[in-house]
Design an enzyme around this catalytic site. Structure first.
Site: not given
Ligand code: TXD
Length: 319
Positions: A11, A15, A34, A83, A96, A120-121, A176
């Protein structure tokens, strides 16, 4: 008829944007999951309060309990870490991958019939791992990257030619990452092949090469500017288009990280290809003709993905 259910695992920046877009489009009820205590619940409450202003009806809830995703029709996974400047997408692999294991187990236990879109990346490896951990059929697990990379490509082309983004249909295949393959030969503007329009408008071929290069580094460009995270508006918008294609049985052909078997010289790998998305999830992979150069570039991209999978198997013996 009951509303559809959309579960967002993660989230964070993407999210929360996913939830806002899905609510505005009245795509269904939304559950934000989350591990951060309170944050999904807070965002859900805040988003719910958009309803009276925006005029949408949707139940939006936040949770830290996987049981609450039960029965989801669509699940969009952004859980993990993004990142920071100087990091490559591949640097996120170890952290991840363990997140995908937890997410896959949660989906397996509570929503095995969902259509799962992984964001997720490093995307091409994480979507493969998520399918392995969740045990879902490959046609119900897909990665979002190509729609975003193609949108970046289309934006840059529209700016170069001074035309509406609505008329640009750009194609990006492969992984990607830096090895992604923007396919100029299948990119058109109002049906006019880009190379032809370049000749008509006097746009030098080197400008097109610059645009391909800028598309490849499109994610890194935003990470460098934001400094605290990565892109989230266009990634969320792209995943929502894929979710709508599934929920609406739209049979759209979209560039997605789909499971490829026996096409593009690939067997049993997730890689960015044109895929048909409808009510059965990934319903077909379209094998387009590629030039020798495009084939060579796709091979480089596939090899890079395979290297990531070797790294995943080294980290997770169960894979
Ligand atoms: O085109 C694409 N696929 C990419 C993907 C485009 C942009 C971003 N890309 C990837 O998406 C980025 O490298 C990250 O791996 C993900 C999520 O990016 P976001 O900017 O949304 O990251 P945030 O804001 O840190 O959100 C990640 C959330 C955060 O609230 C954590 O508390 C939560 O993930 N989190 C978890 N949720 C559930 N379960 C677990 N284990 C967990 N660990 C962290």
């Amino acid at each position: 008829m009951a509303r559809k259910k959309i579960a967002l695992i993660g989230a964070g920046m993407i999210g929360g944007t996913l939830a806002h877009l899905a609510a505005k489009k009245e795509m269904g009820d939304i559950v934000l999951f989350d591990i951060a205590e309170g944050m999904p619940q807070g965002k859900a409450l805040d988003l719910s309060q958009c309803g009276p202003v925006e005029g949408f009806d949707a139940s939006i809830t936040g949770t830290n309990d996987y049981a609450d995703i039960a029965g989801a029709d669509v699940i969009i996974v952004t859980a993990g870490v993004p990142r920071k400047p100087g990091m490559s997408r591949d640097d996120l692999l170890g952290i991840n991958l363990s997140v995908m294991k937890a997410v896959g187990e949660g989906i397996k236990a509570h929503a095995p019939d969902a259509f799962v879109i992984c964001i997720t990346n490093p995307l091409d490896a994480m979507v493969w791992a998520l399918r392995e951990f969740s045990g879902l059929p490959a046609n119900k697990v897909v990665g979002m990257a190509g729609v975003l990379d193609s949108a970046r490509f289309a934006t840059f082309l529209a700016w170069e030619f001074g035309v509406s983004v609505k008329d640009v249909n750009a194609f990006v295949l492969g992984g990607h990452g830096d090895t992604m393959v923007p396919v100029l030969s299948y990119s058109t503007i109002s049906g006019i092949p880009v190379h032809d329009l370049a000749k008509i408008k006097g746009v030098d071929a080197s400008r097109l090469d610059d645009i391909v290069a800028r598309t490849r580094s499109g994610g890194g460009e935003i990470v460098g500017l934001l400094k605290t995270g990565s892109a989230y508006y266009a990634p969320a918008t792209s995943a929502i288009a894929m979710a709508e294609a599934y929920l609406g049985d739209q049979k759209r052909i979209l560039p997605c990280a789909a499971y490829v078997e026996g096409k593009y010289g690939v067997d049993g790998l997730y890689v960015g290809v044109p895929a048909v998305i409808g009510a059965n999830g990934i319903e077909d992979v379209v094998e387009i003709e590629l030039s020798d150069e495009e084939k060579a570039n796709l091979k480089v991209s596939v090899d890079a993905v395979e290297e990531l999978l070797v790294a995943c198997k080294g980290l997770e013996p169960s894979l």
